[in-house]
Design a protein around this motif. Structure first.
Motif, PDB file in Angstrom:
ATOM      1  N   ASP A  94      -7.857   5.738  -2.509  1.00 27.39           N
ATOM      2  CA  ASP A  94      -6.745   6.173  -1.657  1.00 27.39           C
ATOM      3  C   ASP A  94      -5.930   4.981  -1.172  1.00 27.39           C
ATOM      4  OD1 ASP A  94      -6.978   8.897  -1.734  1.00 27.39           O
ATOM      5  OD2 ASP A  94      -7.928   9.123   0.214  1.00 27.39           O
ATOM      6  N   GLU A  95      -6.632   3.964  -0.704  1.00 25.00           N
ATOM      7  CA  GLU A  95      -5.909   2.814  -0.180  1.00 25.00           C
ATOM      8  C   GLU A  95      -5.102   2.144  -1.300  1.00 25.00           C
ATOM      9  OE1 GLU A  95      -8.069  -0.620   0.999  1.00 25.00           O
ATOM     10  OE2 GLU A  95      -6.254  -1.527   1.831  1.00 25.00           O
ATOM     11  N   SER A  97     -12.136   6.418  -0.637  1.00 24.99           N
ATOM     12  CA  SER A  97     -11.154   5.854   0.295  1.00 24.99           C
ATOM     13  C   SER A  97     -10.548   4.571  -0.269  1.00 24.99           C
ATOM     14  CB  SER A  97     -11.796   5.571   1.661  1.00 24.99           C
ATOM     15  OG  SER A  97     -11.955   6.762   2.387  1.00 24.99           O
ATOM     16  N   CYS A 142      -2.642   7.022  -1.814  1.00 28.20           N
ATOM     17  CA  CYS A 142      -2.690   8.465  -2.075  1.00 28.20           C
ATOM     18  C   CYS A 142      -3.679   9.146  -1.138  1.00 28.20           C
ATOM     19  CB  CYS A 142      -2.997   8.748  -3.545  1.00 28.20           C
ATOM     20  SG  CYS A 142      -4.644   8.290  -4.084  1.00 28.20           S
TER      21      CYS A 142
END
Lengths: 284, 284, 284, 284, 284, 284
Positions: free
Chosen positions: A211-212, A208, A216
């Motif tokens: 992602d942050e 995560s 994405c």
């Protein structure tokens, strides 16, 4: 670009924020490495690094590291292209999420064929087209401000398509539906991607964090195979490259161009919650 | 076996005919090779063969070829087992379509764990259990007259399952549903199989010839990935072994134990209508 | 035909091999029977045969058998056409896998409507168009070198479509998707086909023998109903013709034009591993 | 029955209202016809009726009509049973939605095997069990107050199952899931049913009138084939009986036991919005 | 309209009978209420009614009731439109099953945007276009004789689409597939509908009575959510309006314009077998 | 707990990390608020806050804020419970992801029925059971260390189930499959959850920040409706609570117990990339 065109390419707020990120991105880890030989990559590297680059004179150490990281990134693109097999100069390839064009130029050089890249970052497209002109290959390698989910290219027009670390920005079912449409019968699809591991469970804290950082949406490994199966793309080779990419990240963590995302990558790879995967598949 | 038991294991005429084939099978290509070291395989080989076996004294030439073919078959089973990673002695493995037990014995020897084999050929099961007794491992390696589509083993009881060239006798969706049930969360599935190539199209003449020979039903490559995706089995490695198995068939065609099926195999592999594929996947 | 056109019609190696088979096929069982009255069939017959043809003068016995076999084949096509119900002269029918045009000519004669046949064998298409010219119906019965999976005909342009023993060369889901597109709302689809029996299990040895002989891919019965259901084609009549086709094969086995495939057919039908099935369905 | 049992069998208000309808039903069209020979049917008839029953003495005319209608209903049940082929005395059959047991008694008489009927009407179950005792076959023909969607019978315990006009009260996907569970591998399913015609479109006014009359939910024809395909039940024969059932309704409209629903049936059949269909399928 | 056009819009007998019903419909409950202020609705009302309309002078009582019922119907349309949020004058809305145009005119008045209505009743379309001319909004509110399952409008051309009690005439999967095509990314869909309750089970007697009355096919509640999910329409608000619509029906039952269908509606709502539901969803 | 039990409940590394997070969590925002009246919540609040709590004496300001936040959280749980309608004392409810038991105690108090809570945090389960003993309701409100994906409770044993902000830790398809199993026919499911908005696109930076913070996997809104539809759970009410939860977060951002995650929540809600949603659905 006119507002209309932009609206057509960037259809959601999410896509706008991703485009904005890459339009503004000027990370040395991409630019300095690209300066080494003019191949600007937006992906990571594989293979062991030469431990000697860490030794020797302090003042040229960073240069040695950067050159070495670039070598590993180019090696990664080379492996990706290896999985296309025989491509003739009359064929056409698509680089989906082309960044600044590095892999496209390598493909053109290797196969002599037409390569088209698409990106939702106007800045990247412009940069890559500039490179094409400087290299004198603008007639064969061109880059387009288009959405890879809806490229507008002709049905059945591609012999091969690849994603080099660009699948985590899109829904895979939509993506592979478009690729199924674009590829000719028997065409080849290749991707290298980071995906999270269904076996360890949901997205870990480290995943995560990635992602942050990149805005994405990293997919689980299973999603790739479900979406391929649903779109008549049949795997022929799948390689877990995780152990081969860890050295790259270890070197990068020691470099001057580290961005801070190195630790989540290394944590995720080492704890097994994240894979670096190559998939080659045929369109039937 | 009582009639009732047989009826339960062999539920269709097709399965009865397959069972009958293997109950009566005494091909030297399986028995003579197995005699080399007591590992009786029912699969093919991979890797290049030692060209010297074809040279030298005529009267021992055949023996050399047979030993070499057996070496290649053992090498194949070794690669299959490599993809299980770490298996502890407390784990349990299932050999689905175990034949005369060759791969099972190799697995037990390597991991020290319980291995169970199932086959719908009572003769094969009996043969394999005899071997287990002779090897003194009957407490850890046992073989059962059961249908791999409905083993009756406990849910979640297996750490790993493999098919070594036995998937072409069953429906893959039914098979992988049973394996999903049998495997613990995170368990590993590995298969090596011949599959026909969706890219070249339907089953070629050569592939149908193989089907007829073995009363088997070779699947298209795509079916494997659809059936895996439908049953929460996620690929982690897929290897196209086609080029690595061709030498084995070339050698076999020159041997005294050739059965006549060598030509269809070589034709199919060379024309690209047939693959020799390894798939390793995780159960999630 | 130009190379481009051929490449477009024959998109896989499998299709090329099927086309090649039929381009070169000159079996007396098809040609001599067709010579009887100019209806060249590429399918089998139904109904009991007149036992008297086997008796009488030896030198005309073969001629009697051939005429009788042709009568049974024409009877089969008649039953297929019976299931179209009322077709008006303004309607249009499609003969998918038309062979040398036999059923098409019967349909045109019966309904007075436009009939189009498609085949991937250029030789068959040419032959059938020649026949149409000789019969003076070339304006209403025409034959096209096209792939039935992708005919290029207009959406909703057909009142009826049939396959007379031609479904075993294609994927049924792809085929029925194309037929769904071609048929008008409420249009009728009819096929007669050999299919293997899911109840006896996988493809038997005899069925694989037939597959090898014709380079075809016989489907299980269940596939027909799954593919129809998936494409909004709703059965209204299904008839198991197996017992009605066996006499034809028994007669053929005794004829001079037997090709050797008679035994696998008779074995498969008698052991129950194979059906001769008629399906009539509506497009909704 | 205890309240608990009733609650288990009748799980929805809809089912309670259907049960209540049949518990209270005493229509002469069912009872008077059953009195003819003790076979109480709850389905319609097929075949042409003997026109002479309408002629002759007025005072016995009604009796002649009733006897004739009963003959047609028994003929219908006979055709249904014909599609089971060979059933041995050791087999077991299930009559799903058994009404007062008519078809069950015919099946037992014909095959000599165990037949079980289920109904959600306690009155019907009681009536049928009484009949069984009177006929001295209570050991072989028994009737149960159970829901056909969840019979509680053992998995794989049935050689054959039929619905004689009882599928319109249940969801077909749930129904065939239960039948798939109950049937042994290779078991046969047969139903005769009224279904509406997808080709004419949605439920017509006449069909909704029938639904309201019987509190039933007539399905489109397509639903049968979708639900069969989804539950591994493969059609082998499908017969459109519409034209064969119209005479029965014409006769019934002229009888003293007409209920008023004759006109919607005749309208629906004649306008083509409704079919009377027989389906025979194999469980694989 | 030419015969060809009609045939294209009304493709099944069912649709023809529905069109015929509405072409001939002149129910005072629709016309008299519409006369109140020129908004002709074809849907029901919500909210409590003013009890005083039942009191007072007998001779004007009916007028008061009619005005009150019209107020409740307009209130219903208002709530439907509330769920579109911000619609700009440049947007375009579609009224699917527009009847005589009531909701369309309200939408145009509120948002100032283009609204297009479609109906398979030529009479309704003509009536609504007349209204548009009388209101002087024919340039912005237009009505078309088209089938909502296949409107012919441009892909992505609508910001919003609603069904105000018109979904019970069509298959929801086909309908939402067309709406998915018509709506722009992020567009809004709103419907108010009567649906039967899966919890009480199948269609009750009262629901079938409504189906027969309107020749409609009321769907179960579950079908709406399955069809939305299958077509990328994601709910954001769902409101059970049942208790809010009952007063309308109670008042209507007491009015001079009652049609006789009031009792089935009240029975169905009160017994819980029927819901009055609003669904708002986003197209993604 | 024995190691075996833990391994059974926590089957993946992801689940272990989530359990570890909650076992160690002692956030004042949960504990101090719970101390107000002994209802320990693990969810957020809804409704406007009393602006006066921000005014008045500085030294008691924080106490006022905490009491007010707790009031909003309790109001949220009350709305969730409102959607269960009539629950009798003989019914049984399940609190899936029960945290420290707050909502369970409210449910028990309101309905007088048995409530069972499950959590994968042993600490939370112990805490909640302690509370139950202190409240003297341990016989009716009990808490279990179990995985909500595989509770082990009896099939059909629950009248109602809820998730109060606990769905983001699990796969929704697996979750709703288990709930379908647990709920009796007609049972009710209610959840309140944060979900990301498919309309704005993929997970935004703010949403990934929340995922990282809680090691959770926030789902897109569409996933809820797909998973409900796939598991026979039919929505009856859906409410977008986003605007009603923003005040809670604004207040919390001003409190002493703010954890730093307030800003991502407010950003995500305000930019529209995130919803706070209530769903009530029936099991059929």
């Amino acid at each position: 670009m006119t507002t209309t065109t932009v609206a057509k390419v960037l259809r959601s707020d999410y896509q706008k924020s991703v485009a904005s990120y890459w339009n503004n991105e000027k990370d040395p880890v991409n630019l300095l490495l690209g300066d080494v030989d003019g191949l600007y990559h937006h992906h990571y590297g594989i293979g062991d690094y030469d431990r000697s680059v860490l030794e020797g004179p302090e003042d040229t150490r960073d240069g040695r590291i950067i050159t070495e990281m670039h070598r590993l990134e180019t090696a990664q693109a080379k492996i990706l292209l290896d999985h296309f097999g025989d491509i003739s100069p009359a064929d056409r390839l698509l680089d989906a999420g082309c960044g600044r064009g590095g892999t496209s130029f390598m493909a053109h050089q290797r196969f002599g064929c037409q390569t088209d890249g698409v990106s939702i970052s106007e800045q990247q497209v412009e940069f890559a087209n500039d490179q094409a002109r400087q290299r004198g290959v603008a007639d064969k390698a061109s880059f387009h401000f288009r959405n890879m989910l809806d490229t507008g290219f002709e049905t059945g027009s591609c012999r091969g398509i690849w994603n080099n670390e660009s699948t985590m920005y899109v829904d895979l079912f939509q993506l592979f539906a478009e690729f199924y449409r674009l590829l000719e019968y028997g065409g080849r699809y290749v991707c290298i991607t980071g995906c999270y591991n269904d076996v360890t469970g949901g997205r870990s804290k480290a995943v995560s964090r990635i992602d942050e950082h990149y805005i994405c949406n990293i997919h689980p490994r299973s999603d790739y195979f479900k979406a391929l199966a649903a779109n008549n793309l049949v795997p022929i080779n799948v390689i877990d490259l995780t152990s081969q990419t860890i050295p790259y990240w270890e070197l990068r963590a020691k470099s001057s161009v580290a961005t801070g995302i190195e630790d989540p990558f290394l944590t995720a790879y080492r704890e097994g919650s994240f894979h670096y995967l190559l998939i080659a598949a045929d369109r039937v």
